[in-house]
Design an enzyme around this catalytic site. Structure first.
Site, PDB file in Angstrom:
ATOM      1  N   CYS A  20       0.822  -1.195   0.000  1.00  0.00           N
ATOM      2  CA  CYS A  20       0.000   0.000   0.000  1.00  0.00           C
ATOM      3  C   CYS A  20       0.861   1.251   0.000  1.00  0.00           C
ATOM      4  O   CYS A  20       2.085   1.185   0.063  1.00  0.00           O
ATOM      5  CB  CYS A  20      -0.917   0.028   1.221  1.00  0.00           C
ATOM      6  SG  CYS A  20      -0.053  -0.111   2.777  1.00  0.00           S
ATOM      7  N   GLY A  47      -1.036   0.506  -4.611  1.00  0.00           N
ATOM      8  CA  GLY A  47      -2.220  -0.230  -4.200  1.00  0.00           C
ATOM      9  C   GLY A  47      -3.436   0.241  -4.958  1.00  0.00           C
ATOM     10  O   GLY A  47      -3.696   1.438  -5.020  1.00  0.00           O
ATOM     11  N   ASN A 121       1.721   0.896   5.970  1.00  0.00           N
ATOM     12  CA  ASN A 121       2.334   0.211   4.830  1.00  0.00           C
ATOM     13  C   ASN A 121       3.297  -0.809   5.389  1.00  0.00           C
ATOM     14  O   ASN A 121       4.216  -0.463   6.135  1.00  0.00           O
ATOM     15  CB  ASN A 121       3.078   1.212   3.941  1.00  0.00           C
ATOM     16  CG  ASN A 121       3.780   0.529   2.771  1.00  0.00           C
ATOM     17  OD1 ASN A 121       3.434  -0.578   2.386  1.00  0.00           O
ATOM     18  ND2 ASN A 121       4.776   1.197   2.210  1.00  0.00           N
ATOM     19  N   GLY A 122       3.097  -2.072   5.032  1.00  0.00           N
ATOM     20  CA  GLY A 122       3.972  -3.129   5.509  1.00  0.00           C
ATOM     21  C   GLY A 122       3.176  -4.339   5.943  1.00  0.00           C
ATOM     22  O   GLY A 122       2.013  -4.510   5.586  1.00  0.00           O
ATOM     23  N   TYR A 270      11.585  -2.154  -8.603  1.00  0.00           N
ATOM     24  CA  TYR A 270      10.286  -2.311  -9.255  1.00  0.00           C
ATOM     25  C   TYR A 270       9.166  -1.473  -8.646  1.00  0.00           C
ATOM     26  O   TYR A 270       8.427  -0.802  -9.363  1.00  0.00           O
ATOM     27  CB  TYR A 270       9.899  -3.801  -9.217  1.00  0.00           C
ATOM     28  CG  TYR A 270       8.491  -4.118  -9.673  1.00  0.00           C
ATOM     29  CD1 TYR A 270       8.085  -3.877 -10.983  1.00  0.00           C
ATOM     30  CD2 TYR A 270       7.570  -4.672  -8.798  1.00  0.00           C
ATOM     31  CE1 TYR A 270       6.798  -4.180 -11.405  1.00  0.00           C
ATOM     32  CE2 TYR A 270       6.280  -4.978  -9.210  1.00  0.00           C
ATOM     33  CZ  TYR A 270       5.900  -4.730 -10.508  1.00  0.00           C
ATOM     34  OH  TYR A 270       4.631  -5.023 -10.916  1.00  0.00           O
ATOM     35  N   SER A 311       8.290  -0.926 -16.050  1.00  0.00           N
ATOM     36  CA  SER A 311       9.413  -1.034 -15.126  1.00  0.00           C
ATOM     37  C   SER A 311      10.684  -1.549 -15.778  1.00  0.00           C
ATOM     38  O   SER A 311      11.784  -1.325 -15.269  1.00  0.00           O
ATOM     39  CB  SER A 311       9.033  -1.929 -13.941  1.00  0.00           C
ATOM     40  OG  SER A 311       8.560  -3.182 -14.389  1.00  0.00           O
ATOM     41  N   ASP A 373      13.309  -7.471 -18.448  1.00  0.00           N
ATOM     42  CA  ASP A 373      12.230  -7.346 -17.469  1.00  0.00           C
ATOM     43  C   ASP A 373      12.858  -7.251 -16.085  1.00  0.00           C
ATOM     44  O   ASP A 373      14.032  -7.589 -15.897  1.00  0.00           O
ATOM     45  CB  ASP A 373      11.287  -8.542 -17.545  1.00  0.00           C
ATOM     46  CG  ASP A 373       9.887  -8.217 -17.027  1.00  0.00           C
ATOM     47  OD1 ASP A 373       9.681  -7.098 -16.511  1.00  0.00           O
ATOM     48  OD2 ASP A 373       9.004  -9.096 -17.134  1.00  0.00           O
ATOM     49  N   ASP A 374      12.075  -6.769 -15.108  1.00  0.00           N
ATOM     50  CA  ASP A 374      12.635  -6.554 -13.776  1.00  0.00           C
ATOM     51  C   ASP A 374      12.661  -7.816 -12.931  1.00  0.00           C
ATOM     52  O   ASP A 374      13.469  -7.935 -12.010  1.00  0.00           O
ATOM     53  CB  ASP A 374      11.851  -5.462 -13.045  1.00  0.00           C
ATOM     54  CG  ASP A 374      10.372  -5.792 -12.977  1.00  0.00           C
ATOM     55  OD1 ASP A 374       9.980  -6.605 -12.134  1.00  0.00           O
ATOM     56  OD2 ASP A 374       9.607  -5.239 -13.786  1.00  0.00           O
ATOM     57  N   CYS A 410       8.034 -13.283   0.377  1.00  0.00           N
ATOM     58  CA  CYS A 410       8.201 -12.142   1.281  1.00  0.00           C
ATOM     59  C   CYS A 410       7.155 -12.200   2.393  1.00  0.00           C
ATOM     60  O   CYS A 410       6.015 -12.599   2.155  1.00  0.00           O
ATOM     61  CB  CYS A 410       8.059 -10.827   0.511  1.00  0.00           C
ATOM     62  SG  CYS A 410       8.207  -9.358   1.564  1.00  0.00           S
ATOM     63  N   CYS A 461      17.162  -5.236   2.441  1.00  0.00           N
ATOM     64  CA  CYS A 461      16.595  -6.569   2.626  1.00  0.00           C
ATOM     65  C   CYS A 461      16.552  -7.246   1.264  1.00  0.00           C
ATOM     66  O   CYS A 461      15.945  -6.725   0.323  1.00  0.00           O
ATOM     67  CB  CYS A 461      15.181  -6.489   3.204  1.00  0.00           C
ATOM     68  SG  CYS A 461      14.378  -8.111   3.352  1.00  0.00           S
ATOM     69  N   CYS A 464      13.947 -12.052  -0.557  1.00  0.00           N
ATOM     70  CA  CYS A 464      13.247 -12.744  -1.642  1.00  0.00           C
ATOM     71  C   CYS A 464      14.225 -13.381  -2.629  1.00  0.00           C
ATOM     72  O   CYS A 464      13.848 -14.248  -3.415  1.00  0.00           O
ATOM     73  CB  CYS A 464      12.296 -11.802  -2.363  1.00  0.00           C
ATOM     74  SG  CYS A 464      13.043 -10.256  -2.902  1.00  0.00           S
TER      75      CYS A 464
END
Length: 493
Positions: A20, A47, A121-122, A270, A311, A373-374, A410, A461, A464
């Site tokens: 979000c 979002g 957000n999170g 991204y 992206s 692509d990303d 994630c 971080c 992923c």
């Protein structure tokens, strides 16, 4: 806490989805609801399921939120009924909690010190524990949603009603949370902005007009500041709580906790808009550099470089510039396609319906194509894309990905599949290439990805890509997404 569905269906987006965006304005005498509307409009990419705004006016809070895009939830008539001096706004994409109107934000609750509004957000990784604790602390609490954001709000309400002031209560509530949380909180004492100790999700602040007017703005990204003409004054630092007060030209800043910085690197690759600024520059510049790094690491002979809109475009430009292979627009994106709940039928999908991207045969026919692509998550979209490029006449298709293989889910605010649905966790590089139908496939190295950023490589971080989760989580949550014995690329990391 029920989690969002992770079933791998044909309708499910084949990209990680952001949780979000949050936005807030403290500006007495200004149309704060309208300003927040435009801020959320700039953050719409974060979002698209729901939007909401809460406005403070003379001790009262007006809240309007619903499912849909910002432009669908709000119109001028609604905004004109929301006067005030402080507004809290939110765009939502569900990660924890299902896609329902009751889960839209901001969350508004009443306390002994008056009402407050919270936007988050999170994603928390101790939501189950926290929900049980809140139910024990506050038996009268009425949960109206399935979101961890509501749990943070109840923890704050409990702290205030227990005798703490707003600053102390926010610190106490945040201390009960574990995971990723960037928060904006509106109270009768002004605006608060806070990030978790690792700063996994971004949050910035700035001001409008002269500083002595104290018109403060907080936003998930700098593009939210730009759209309303606010300055960018800085980031809310990891583990920092900032209190913005009406009439005070200097916000009160304090470090409520201290942990190693771990900004989500996917924000760089991204999620965030390319015009948003991180580490002193726009993300467009970073994404061009990772394209250049990709060209250095994975050269190939070809006639044209194209990017997957939007992206993948900056990285494709960087790849082209370093490799000397001409850049071209080989794919046209329908820019009016947002997140939609109307899906093509299976027969339409099998017939090759192209809702979002369409290739240009005039550009691609007879060409050896490098497509940038990303990321690749499940591989379904990439496979269809490769088939469309060949149908358009490409003689060779070489896919280059401007991030490492996504091998782990994630837990910190990105909606990813369970690990068994991530193609790089199941298949080797050669098997993925064969599945996609490409002549060659290569990913950017993790070293190339982090070195391209103008920041300490340890401050990101990268879970992923490598499974190095910086925050311990409930075992049941961990087991809900992780495989016991990952195969494919994941097994080699």
């Amino acid at each position: 806490m029920p989690a969002a569905s992770t079933a791998a269906t044909p309708e499910r987006p084949d990209k990680p989805e952001e949780a979000c965006g949050v936005f807030a304005v403290l500006a007495p005498g200004q149309p704060v609801a309208n300003l927040t509307y435009f801020g959320l409009y700039a953050l719409q990419h974060r979002g698209q399921e729901s939007a909401g705004i809460a406005v403070f006016d003379d001790g009262q809070v007006r809240l309007h939120k619903d499912m849909g895009l910002v432009s669908q939830v709000f119109d001028q008539d609604v905004l004109e009924r929301m006067p005030g001096s402080l507004a809290i706004g939110h765009n939502r994409y569900s990660t924890t909690g299902s896609s329902r109107a009751c889960n839209a934000q901001p969350v508004v609750l009443m306390t002994r010190l008056g009402p407050f509004a919270l936007a988050h957000n999170g994603n928390l990784v101790n939501a189950g524990e926290l929900r049980e604790a809140i139910a024990a602390d506050t038996p009268e609490a009425e949960f109206t949603s399935t979101t961890d954001s509501e749990l943070i709000a109840f923890a704050l309400q409990h702290a205030v009603n227990g005798g703490l002031d707003w600053d102390g209560a926010i610190r106490q509530a945040a201390g009960r949370c574990r995971g990723a949380f960037s928060l904006v909180i509106g109270t009768p004492e002004g605006l608060y902005a806070l990030r978790d100790g690792h700063g996994i999700r971004p949050l910035v602040f700035g001001h409008m007009g002269e500083l002595d007017e104290a018109q403060w703005v907080a936003s998930s990204e700098t593009c939210g500041l730009d759209i309303i003409g606010a300055s960018y004054d800085g980031d809310v630092n990891p583990g920092e709580l900032i209190h913005f007060r009406q009439g005070d030209p200097t916000p009160h800043r304090e470090q409520w906790c201290s942990e190693p910085a771990k900004l989500c690197v996917f924000e760089m690759i991204y999620f965030a808009r390319p015009d948003s600024r991180f580490f002193g520059e726009s993300l467009y510049s970073y994404r061009v550099r990772i394209g250049e790094a990709l060209a250095r690491e994975t050269p190939v002979e070809a006639d044209i470089v194209i990017g997957v809109p939007d992206s993948g475009i900056p990285a494709a430009i960087g790849y082209s510039q370093l490799s000397g292979i001409p850049f071209g627009d080989g794919l046209i994106k329908n820019r009016y396609v947002g997140r939609t709940f109307i899906q093509p039928t299976q027969a339409m999908r099998e017939a090759g319906i192209r809702v979002k991207l369409n290739p240009l045969p005039d550009v691609l026919a007879g060409k050896r194509v490098v497509v940038i692509d990303d990321s690749i998550v499940r591989g379904t979209t990439s496979r269809k894309l490769v088939a469309a490029l060949r149908e358009a006449g490409a003689t060779e298709v070489h896919m280059r990905i401007s991030s490492p293989p996504v091998t782990h889910p994630c837990f910190y605010g990105i909606d990813t599949d369970t690990q068994d649905q991530l193609i790089a966790a199941r298949l080797t590089l050669e098997e993925i290439a064969a599945h996609l139908g490409v002549d060659s496939l290569a990913y950017l190295s993790k070293q190339g990805m982090v070195e391209a950023a103008l920041a300490n490589a340890s401050h990101f971080c990268t879970a992923c890509f490598d499974g190095a989760y910086p925050i311990a989580m409930e075992e049941s949550l961990r087991n809900s997404k992780l495989m016991l014995e990952p195969a494919g690329i994941a097994a080699t990391l």
